[in-house]
Scaffold this motif. Structure first.
Motif, PDB file in Angstrom:
ATOM      1  N   ASN A   1       0.855  -1.184   0.000  1.00 22.23           N
ATOM      2  CA  ASN A   1       0.000   0.000   0.000  1.00 22.23           C
ATOM      3  C   ASN A   1       0.896   1.241   0.000  1.00 22.23           C
ATOM      4  N   PRO A   2       1.310   1.729  -1.170  1.00 23.19           N
ATOM      5  CA  PRO A   2       2.238   2.872  -1.233  1.00 23.19           C
ATOM      6  C   PRO A   2       1.700   4.140  -0.595  1.00 23.19           C
ATOM      7  N   SER A   3       0.374   4.313  -0.529  1.00 24.91           N
ATOM      8  CA  SER A   3      -0.192   5.545   0.027  1.00 24.91           C
ATOM      9  C   SER A   3       0.080   5.691   1.520  1.00 24.91           C
ATOM     10  N   LEU A   4       0.489   4.611   2.195  1.00 24.31           N
ATOM     11  CA  LEU A   4       0.801   4.699   3.625  1.00 24.31           C
ATOM     12  C   LEU A   4       2.007   5.584   3.906  1.00 24.31           C
ATOM     13  N   GLU A   5       2.770   5.891   2.867  1.00 26.81           N
ATOM     14  CA  GLU A   5       3.933   6.762   3.051  1.00 26.81           C
ATOM     15  C   GLU A   5       3.525   8.156   3.521  1.00 26.81           C
ATOM     16  N   LYS A   6       2.269   8.542   3.236  1.00 29.22           N
ATOM     17  CA  LYS A   6       1.788   9.856   3.674  1.00 29.22           C
ATOM     18  C   LYS A   6       1.701   9.968   5.189  1.00 29.22           C
ATOM     19  N   ILE A   7       1.664   8.833   5.893  1.00 31.28           N
ATOM     20  CA  ILE A   7       1.553   8.865   7.354  1.00 31.28           C
ATOM     21  C   ILE A   7       2.892   9.184   8.008  1.00 31.28           C
ATOM     22  N   LEU A   8       3.981   8.780   7.377  1.00 32.13           N
ATOM     23  CA  LEU A   8       5.305   8.817   8.007  1.00 32.13           C
ATOM     24  C   LEU A   8       5.696  10.197   8.548  1.00 32.13           C
ATOM     25  N   PRO A   9       5.441  11.309   7.823  1.00 32.86           N
ATOM     26  CA  PRO A   9       5.850  12.609   8.387  1.00 32.86           C
ATOM     27  C   PRO A   9       5.146  12.973   9.692  1.00 32.86           C
ATOM     28  N   PHE A  10       4.031  12.335  10.008  1.00 28.22           N
ATOM     29  CA  PHE A  10       3.262  12.698  11.194  1.00 28.22           C
ATOM     30  C   PHE A  10       3.574  11.813  12.395  1.00 28.22           C
ATOM     31  N   ILE A  11       4.409  10.810  12.215  1.00 27.44           N
ATOM     32  CA  ILE A  11       4.780   9.945  13.340  1.00 27.44           C
ATOM     33  C   ILE A  11       5.984  10.570  14.031  1.00 27.44           C
ATOM     34  N   LYS A  12       5.723  11.471  14.905  1.00 30.18           N
ATOM     35  CA  LYS A  12       6.760  12.154  15.675  1.00 30.18           C
ATOM     36  C   LYS A  12       6.174  12.563  17.013  1.00 30.18           C
ATOM     37  N   GLY A  13       7.027  12.570  18.004  1.00 31.68           N
ATOM     38  CA  GLY A  13       6.553  12.845  19.359  1.00 31.68           C
ATOM     39  C   GLY A  13       5.952  11.596  19.979  1.00 31.68           C
ATOM     40  N   ASN A  14       5.194  11.810  21.036  1.00 30.75           N
ATOM     41  CA  ASN A  14       4.568  10.697  21.760  1.00 30.75           C
ATOM     42  C   ASN A  14       3.213  10.401  21.117  1.00 30.75           C
ATOM     43  N   VAL A  15       3.220   9.551  20.086  1.00 30.16           N
ATOM     44  CA  VAL A  15       2.002   9.285  19.334  1.00 30.16           C
ATOM     45  C   VAL A  15       1.729   7.785  19.283  1.00 30.16           C
ATOM     46  N   GLY A  16       0.491   7.467  18.941  1.00 30.59           N
ATOM     47  CA  GLY A  16       0.066   6.092  18.730  1.00 30.59           C
ATOM     48  C   GLY A  16      -0.863   6.036  17.528  1.00 30.59           C
ATOM     49  N   LEU A  17      -1.257   4.827  17.153  1.00 35.42           N
ATOM     50  CA  LEU A  17      -2.127   4.627  15.996  1.00 35.42           C
ATOM     51  C   LEU A  17      -3.419   3.961  16.448  1.00 35.42           C
ATOM     52  N   VAL A  18      -4.543   4.482  15.970  1.00 30.84           N
ATOM     53  CA  VAL A  18      -5.858   3.911  16.253  1.00 30.84           C
ATOM     54  C   VAL A  18      -6.449   3.470  14.913  1.00 30.84           C
ATOM     55  N   PHE A  19      -6.707   2.182  14.778  1.00 31.23           N
ATOM     56  CA  PHE A  19      -7.229   1.606  13.543  1.00 31.23           C
ATOM     57  C   PHE A  19      -8.730   1.378  13.682  1.00 31.23           C
ATOM     58  N   SER A  20      -9.484   1.717  12.622  1.00 32.37           N
ATOM     59  CA  SER A  20     -10.941   1.568  12.698  1.00 32.37           C
ATOM     60  C   SER A  20     -11.537   1.460  11.305  1.00 32.37           C
ATOM     61  N   LYS A  21     -12.734   0.851  11.256  1.00 35.50           N
ATOM     62  CA  LYS A  21     -13.545   0.805  10.046  1.00 35.50           C
ATOM     63  C   LYS A  21     -14.800   1.670  10.187  1.00 35.50           C
ATOM     64  N   GLU A  22     -15.028   2.209  11.385  1.00 32.91           N
ATOM     65  CA  GLU A  22     -16.254   2.942  11.671  1.00 32.91           C
ATOM     66  C   GLU A  22     -16.156   4.394  11.205  1.00 32.91           C
ATOM     67  N   ASP A  23     -17.257   5.115  11.409  1.00 37.10           N
ATOM     68  CA  ASP A  23     -17.322   6.529  11.057  1.00 37.10           C
ATOM     69  C   ASP A  23     -16.258   7.298  11.845  1.00 37.10           C
ATOM     70  N   PRO A  24     -15.432   8.106  11.185  1.00 38.21           N
ATOM     71  CA  PRO A  24     -14.388   8.850  11.903  1.00 38.21           C
ATOM     72  C   PRO A  24     -14.937   9.749  13.006  1.00 38.21           C
ATOM     73  N   VAL A  25     -16.126  10.312  12.807  1.00 33.55           N
ATOM     74  CA  VAL A  25     -16.712  11.178  13.839  1.00 33.55           C
ATOM     75  C   VAL A  25     -17.003  10.374  15.107  1.00 33.55           C
ATOM     76  N   LEU A  26     -17.502   9.156  14.944  1.00 31.77           N
ATOM     77  CA  LEU A  26     -17.795   8.303  16.091  1.00 31.77           C
ATOM     78  C   LEU A  26     -16.531   7.983  16.876  1.00 31.77           C
ATOM     79  N   VAL A  27     -15.461   7.631  16.182  1.00 34.74           N
ATOM     80  CA  VAL A  27     -14.201   7.303  16.857  1.00 34.74           C
ATOM     81  C   VAL A  27     -13.638   8.529  17.547  1.00 34.74           C
ATOM     82  N   ARG A  28     -13.668   9.686  16.868  1.00 36.03           N
ATOM     83  CA  ARG A  28     -13.168  10.924  17.473  1.00 36.03           C
ATOM     84  C   ARG A  28     -13.929  11.262  18.751  1.00 36.03           C
ATOM     85  N   ASP A  29     -15.252  11.133  18.704  1.00 39.44           N
ATOM     86  CA  ASP A  29     -16.070  11.447  19.879  1.00 39.44           C
ATOM     87  C   ASP A  29     -15.794  10.483  21.023  1.00 39.44           C
ATOM     88  N   LYS A  30     -15.576   9.214  20.709  1.00 41.79           N
ATOM     89  CA  LYS A  30     -15.250   8.236  21.747  1.00 41.79           C
ATOM     90  C   LYS A  30     -13.938   8.589  22.443  1.00 41.79           C
TER      91      LYS A  30
END
Length: 357
Positions: free
Chosen positions: A115-144
């Protein structure tokens, strides 16, 4: 080592690991007996580190294949207990993956051939960060994620994420604390034997480092001005990366912007005489107006122009026709009101007997 041969003094790596494990177990037993908690968290021991890294890369690869949406979240000041609560609230909705940035970056780079498009994520992986994977509506996950923020006190040395304003109030503290408020340039007075803050005070500005005095004051006032949790910094969705503010845009706002854009396209098209789908209805209407104008001046008859020509010939006829229609409606309304009043009077007067019977 003295007289002991060198080969006998060398301890193998395997023996060292066994001795270390036994020593940690013994220290855990002692600390748990006296202090109620172990010194080492043995659950964190994952065996061979190379094996653990391999399992981590396999897991993140599976998550990248399974989930189309990835939330890059900041995890500053999030404690382990709060993280457990967040994981529990997201169960069945999303999955959280934490780890070192170098490991996450390496795992994502290894997955780029799939999946070459995943390269767009790399510049944002800095600092104390983690990854949250989901198939649901982004608004629902953000609100949770926002629901699981926890109020926290202001600690000395921390960077303020928000402005801190101390409201005017009676602190309940004795007059001996007056010097402390004066050192912070806070206006006070003594009311009913206690210190009262006269007006609101902007104590800490966003982005400033919290001082020891400010932290002590907020602690004495029992104020917890900050709230910490997983903060959504960026969102990856099927090859696109955008900021979380995009989620606040509603369908009505999108429709209004789209309509405004169509209006602008139609206006420009009409002005420069270039035909587009947006300007065709306006061009047809303007053309019909011109045809009617020519028909009126040249006395040419066609069905679509008859109504306009009749109005131009005798406008008063249309005014007279409109007046009776409006008057009729008013008359009907008045008759209904009179009828209702008469029915009410009859119901009041006729009760089945007379007052003089």
């Amino acid at each position: 080592v003295g007289q002991v041969p060198a080969r006998e003094a060398v301890v193998s790596t395997q023996s060292t690991g066994i001795l270390r494990s036994q020593l940690e177990s013994a220290l855990n037993f002692v600390f748990k007996s006296y202090f109620g908690h172990p010194l080492f968290n043995l659950k964190m021991v994952k065996g061979d580190r190379a094996t653990w890294k391999a399992k981590y890369f396999v897991k993140i690869g599976q998550l990248l294949d399974e989930y189309p949406r990835i939330f890059i979240v900041g995890a500053d000041n999030v404690r382990s207990k709060q993280m457990q609560q967040i994981r529990a609230s997201l169960r069945g909705i999303a999955e959280i993956l934490m780890g070192k940035n170098t490991m996450m970056t390496k795992a994502i780079r290894a997955h780029l051939p799939n999946n070459p498009s995943l390269e767009k994520i790399l510049p944002f992986i800095k600092g104390n960060v983690g990854l949250v994977f989901s198939k649901e509506d982004p608004v629902l996950v953000r609100d949770k994620l926002l629901e699981n923020k926890v109020a926290a006190p202001a600690r000395a040395g921390a960077i303020a994420p928000v402005d801190v304003i101390v409201e005017a109030q009676n602190t309940g503290m004795g007059p001996e604390k007056t010097n402390f408020f004066q050192a912070l340039n806070i206006s006070t007075k003594i009311a009913k034997g206690a210190i009262e803050i006269v007006s609101n005070v902007h104590l800490i500005h966003v982005g400033d480092k919290v001082g020891a005095s400010e932290a002590t004051l907020l602690q004495m006032l029992n104020v917890k001005p900050f709230s910490y949790g997983l903060i959504v910094e960026n969102i990856y969705d099927n090859g696109a990366v955008f900021s979380p503010e995009i989620l606040d845009i509603t369908d009505e706002q999108l429709l209004a912007k789209f309509q405004q854009g169509i209006s602008n396209v139609a206006a420009v098209s009409l002005n420069i005489g270039y035909c587009t789908q947006a300007s065709i209805p306006h061009s047809i209407i303007n053309g019909f107006k011109n045809v009617v104008a020519v028909a009126v001046e040249a006395e040419i008859d066609f069905p679509q122009a008859d109504g306009i020509k009749a109005y131009l010939a005798d406008p008063s006829a249309f005014a007279v026709a409109a007046a009776p229609a409006a008057g009729g409606a008013a008359q009907e309304t008045k008759e209904e009101e009179v009828k209702e009043e008469s029915e009410e009077e009859e119901s009041d007067d006729d009760m089945g007997f007379s007052l003089f019977d």
